[in-house]
Design a protein around this motif. Structure first.
Motif, PDB file in Angstrom:
ATOM      1  N   ALA A 213      35.932  54.603  31.985  1.00 62.74           N
ATOM      2  CA  ALA A 213      35.935  53.274  31.359  1.00 62.74           C
ATOM      3  C   ALA A 213      36.280  52.198  32.382  1.00 62.74           C
ATOM      4  O   ALA A 213      35.737  51.091  32.351  1.00 62.74           O
ATOM      5  N   ALA A 214      37.172  52.536  33.299  1.00 61.23           N
ATOM      6  CA  ALA A 214      37.580  51.580  34.333  1.00 61.23           C
ATOM      7  C   ALA A 214      36.405  51.214  35.231  1.00 61.23           C
ATOM      8  O   ALA A 214      36.255  50.055  35.637  1.00 61.23           O
ATOM      9  N   MET A 215      35.552  52.192  35.527  1.00 59.74           N
ATOM     10  CA  MET A 215      34.413  51.935  36.406  1.00 59.74           C
ATOM     11  C   MET A 215      33.372  51.048  35.734  1.00 59.74           C
ATOM     12  O   MET A 215      32.537  50.450  36.408  1.00 59.74           O
ATOM     13  N   LYS A 216      33.430  50.933  34.405  1.00 64.00           N
ATOM     14  CA  LYS A 216      32.537  50.028  33.678  1.00 64.00           C
ATOM     15  C   LYS A 216      33.198  48.682  33.405  1.00 64.00           C
ATOM     16  O   LYS A 216      32.555  47.767  32.916  1.00 64.00           O
ATOM     17  N   GLY A 217      34.499  48.600  33.719  1.00 59.78           N
ATOM     18  CA  GLY A 217      35.253  47.373  33.472  1.00 59.78           C
ATOM     19  C   GLY A 217      35.623  46.675  34.762  1.00 59.78           C
ATOM     20  O   GLY A 217      34.750  46.273  35.529  1.00 59.78           O
ATOM     21  N   ALA A 218      36.920  46.563  35.009  1.00 58.12           N
ATOM     22  CA  ALA A 218      37.392  45.864  36.206  1.00 58.12           C
ATOM     23  C   ALA A 218      38.715  46.454  36.665  1.00 58.12           C
ATOM     24  O   ALA A 218      39.546  46.859  35.844  1.00 58.12           O
ATOM     25  N   MET A 219      38.897  46.500  37.960  1.00 56.35           N
ATOM     26  CA  MET A 219      40.171  46.914  38.520  1.00 56.35           C
ATOM     27  C   MET A 219      41.142  45.738  38.459  1.00 56.35           C
ATOM     28  O   MET A 219      40.741  44.578  38.327  1.00 56.35           O
ATOM     29  N   LEU A 220      42.439  46.048  38.570  1.00 61.62           N
ATOM     30  CA  LEU A 220      43.465  45.023  38.529  1.00 61.62           C
ATOM     31  C   LEU A 220      44.114  44.860  39.900  1.00 61.62           C
ATOM     32  O   LEU A 220      44.231  45.831  40.663  1.00 61.62           O
ATOM     33  N   ALA A 221      44.537  43.646  40.189  1.00 66.87           N
ATOM     34  CA  ALA A 221      45.230  43.375  41.449  1.00 66.87           C
ATOM     35  C   ALA A 221      46.652  43.920  41.384  1.00 66.87           C
ATOM     36  O   ALA A 221      47.242  44.034  40.313  1.00 66.87           O
ATOM     37  N   PHE A 222      47.212  44.252  42.552  1.00 66.75           N
ATOM     38  CA  PHE A 222      48.616  44.628  42.583  1.00 66.75           C
ATOM     39  C   PHE A 222      49.456  43.365  42.348  1.00 66.75           C
ATOM     40  O   PHE A 222      49.092  42.263  42.765  1.00 66.75           O
ATOM     41  N   GLY A 223      50.546  43.502  41.650  1.00 71.22           N
ATOM     42  CA  GLY A 223      51.446  42.365  41.465  1.00 71.22           C
ATOM     43  C   GLY A 223      50.890  41.232  40.642  1.00 71.22           C
ATOM     44  O   GLY A 223      51.357  40.089  40.752  1.00 71.22           O
ATOM     45  N   GLY A 224      49.862  41.505  39.844  1.00 71.60           N
ATOM     46  CA  GLY A 224      49.332  40.477  38.959  1.00 71.60           C
ATOM     47  C   GLY A 224      48.735  39.301  39.701  1.00 71.60           C
ATOM     48  O   GLY A 224      47.894  39.455  40.595  1.00 71.60           O
ATOM     49  N   GLN A 225      49.192  38.081  39.356  1.00 74.39           N
ATOM     50  CA  GLN A 225      48.620  36.862  39.910  1.00 74.39           C
ATOM     51  C   GLN A 225      48.766  36.808  41.430  1.00 74.39           C
ATOM     52  O   GLN A 225      47.875  36.333  42.139  1.00 74.39           O
ATOM     53  N   ARG A 226      49.851  37.324  41.968  1.00 77.44           N
ATOM     54  CA  ARG A 226      50.076  37.257  43.413  1.00 77.44           C
ATOM     55  C   ARG A 226      49.053  38.111  44.160  1.00 77.44           C
ATOM     56  O   ARG A 226      48.524  37.699  45.198  1.00 77.44           O
ATOM     57  N   GLY A 227      48.781  39.282  43.644  1.00 80.25           N
ATOM     58  CA  GLY A 227      47.771  40.123  44.269  1.00 80.25           C
ATOM     59  C   GLY A 227      46.390  39.511  44.180  1.00 80.25           C
ATOM     60  O   GLY A 227      45.590  39.590  45.121  1.00 80.25           O
ATOM     61  N   ALA A 228      46.097  38.876  43.040  1.00 80.36           N
ATOM     62  CA  ALA A 228      44.809  38.200  42.879  1.00 80.36           C
ATOM     63  C   ALA A 228      44.674  37.038  43.862  1.00 80.36           C
ATOM     64  O   ALA A 228      43.585  36.759  44.371  1.00 80.36           O
ATOM     65  N   ASN A 229      45.779  36.357  44.144  1.00 75.75           N
ATOM     66  CA  ASN A 229      45.761  35.289  45.143  1.00 75.75           C
ATOM     67  C   ASN A 229      45.459  35.840  46.532  1.00 75.75           C
ATOM     68  O   ASN A 229      44.740  35.212  47.323  1.00 75.75           O
ATOM     69  N   ILE A 230      46.015  37.004  46.842  1.00 75.91           N
ATOM     70  CA  ILE A 230      45.718  37.661  48.126  1.00 75.91           C
ATOM     71  C   ILE A 230      44.224  37.983  48.197  1.00 75.91           C
ATOM     72  O   ILE A 230      43.575  37.771  49.229  1.00 75.91           O
ATOM     73  N   ALA A 231      43.664  38.505  47.106  1.00 76.32           N
ATOM     74  CA  ALA A 231      42.230  38.820  47.071  1.00 76.32           C
ATOM     75  C   ALA A 231      41.397  37.574  47.336  1.00 76.32           C
ATOM     76  O   ALA A 231      40.387  37.626  48.043  1.00 76.32           O
ATOM     77  N   LEU A 232      41.814  36.437  46.782  1.00 74.08           N
ATOM     78  CA  LEU A 232      41.097  35.182  46.997  1.00 74.08           C
ATOM     79  C   LEU A 232      41.179  34.762  48.465  1.00 74.08           C
ATOM     80  O   LEU A 232      40.176  34.344  49.053  1.00 74.08           O
ATOM     81  N   MET A 233      42.353  34.876  49.063  1.00 74.98           N
ATOM     82  CA  MET A 233      42.493  34.517  50.479  1.00 74.98           C
ATOM     83  C   MET A 233      41.624  35.405  51.353  1.00 74.98           C
ATOM     84  O   MET A 233      40.954  34.932  52.286  1.00 74.98           O
ATOM     85  N   VAL A 234      41.625  36.708  51.064  1.00 75.60           N
ATOM     86  CA  VAL A 234      40.783  37.638  51.821  1.00 75.60           C
ATOM     87  C   VAL A 234      39.313  37.280  51.652  1.00 75.60           C
ATOM     88  O   VAL A 234      38.534  37.319  52.612  1.00 75.60           O
TER      89      VAL A 234
END
Length: 262
Positions: A213-234
């Motif tokens: 089910a996860a492979m049909k959905g989306a993975m989550l960032a580590f640490g919530g919003q902070r990890g997502a911010n790292i993904a954006l910077m990368v």
């Protein structure tokens, strides 16, 4: 079966040649795969090598691509992989990159139009072995939800940092912006095992422990919003500066004829 590192490298080289790589690409790929396996990074080692072979055969990797490397400034190296491996352009540049860093205090290698690179620490670790502090970032096809979203926006968007040590092996940090690597979820699905809570969402945006089910959905960032911010910077470092595909625009690395171009 047990193989020495030389035997494993030779086997991978021959397999890559058979799948359509030229000698240079086969050598670069085999060296990186065996290095990851030797460090115990099995999910980006020999297991992941199958993805490269399938991509070579399907044309997602142009095994005979000639990277075009330009130098718009003395400390800046730009590589257009032209649909080939990420490794070849770096291998051609690393010695000059190290010389430039020693001469100017800093140097930049930026690449676009490449297949996904595997273990990112392989690149920073080699620079650290030359006595340099290094930082790397890369993206790929979208699998990771952004901050507050339930749909994939980024890849796992790893970053790696490495520094030489006075005695012994260099310090190498290699981590994704996601709670885990995509290959770990894929392996759990293949093994029929559940994944921990907090790793992924299903296609409806609900938390799931089912890897399929996860492979049909989306993975989550580590640490919530902070990890997502790292993904954006990368994402900005890897795609925005290089002119490579944004994760949302990158073709999938394990299907179809097109390179992710990241």
């Amino acid at each position: 079966m047990q193989l020495s590192l030389d035997q494993a490298t030779g086997l991978c080289r021959m397999a890559a040649l058979g799948a359509g790589a030229n000698e240079e690409a086969a050598h670069s790929l085999a060296a990186s795969i065996v290095a990851a396996e030797a460090e115990g990074l099995a999910t980006v080692g020999l297991t992941h090598f199958i993805d490269y072979l399938e991509a070579l055969e399907a044309g997602r990797i142009d095994g005979k691509a000639e990277p075009v490397i330009t130098r718009p400034a003395l400390a800046v190296f730009l590589s257009d992989a032209r649909g080939g491996l990420a490794h070849t352009g770096f291998d051609r540049t690393i010695d000059d990159l190290a010389k430039a860093a020693r001469l100017f205090g800093v140097a930049i290698f930026s690449q676009k139009n490449a297949y996904t690179c595997g273990a990112l620490g392989y690149f920073t670790g080699r620079l650290a072995a030359l006595g340099l502090v290094s930082f790397a970032a890369t993206n790929g096809p979208a699998v990771l939800a952004g901050s507050g979203s339930v749909k994939p926006v980024y890849c796992t968007n790893p970053m790696s940092f490495a520094a030489p040590a006075a005695d012994g092996a260099p310090l190498v940090i290699d981590q994704s912006s996601s709670a885990t690597a995509f290959v770990n979820i894929r392996k759990a699905a293949e093994d029929g095992k559940k994944i921990p809570e907090g790793w992924a969402l299903d296609a409806s945006g609900n938390p799931t422990t089912d890897p399929a089910a996860a492979m049909k959905g989306a993975m989550l960032a580590f640490g919530g919003q902070r990890g997502a911010n790292i993904a954006l910077m990368v994402e900005v470092l890897a795609a925005g500066l290089s002119g490579a595909n944004w994760s949302l625009d990158a073709p999938w690395f394990s299907g179809g004829p097109d390179s992710p171009g990241t």
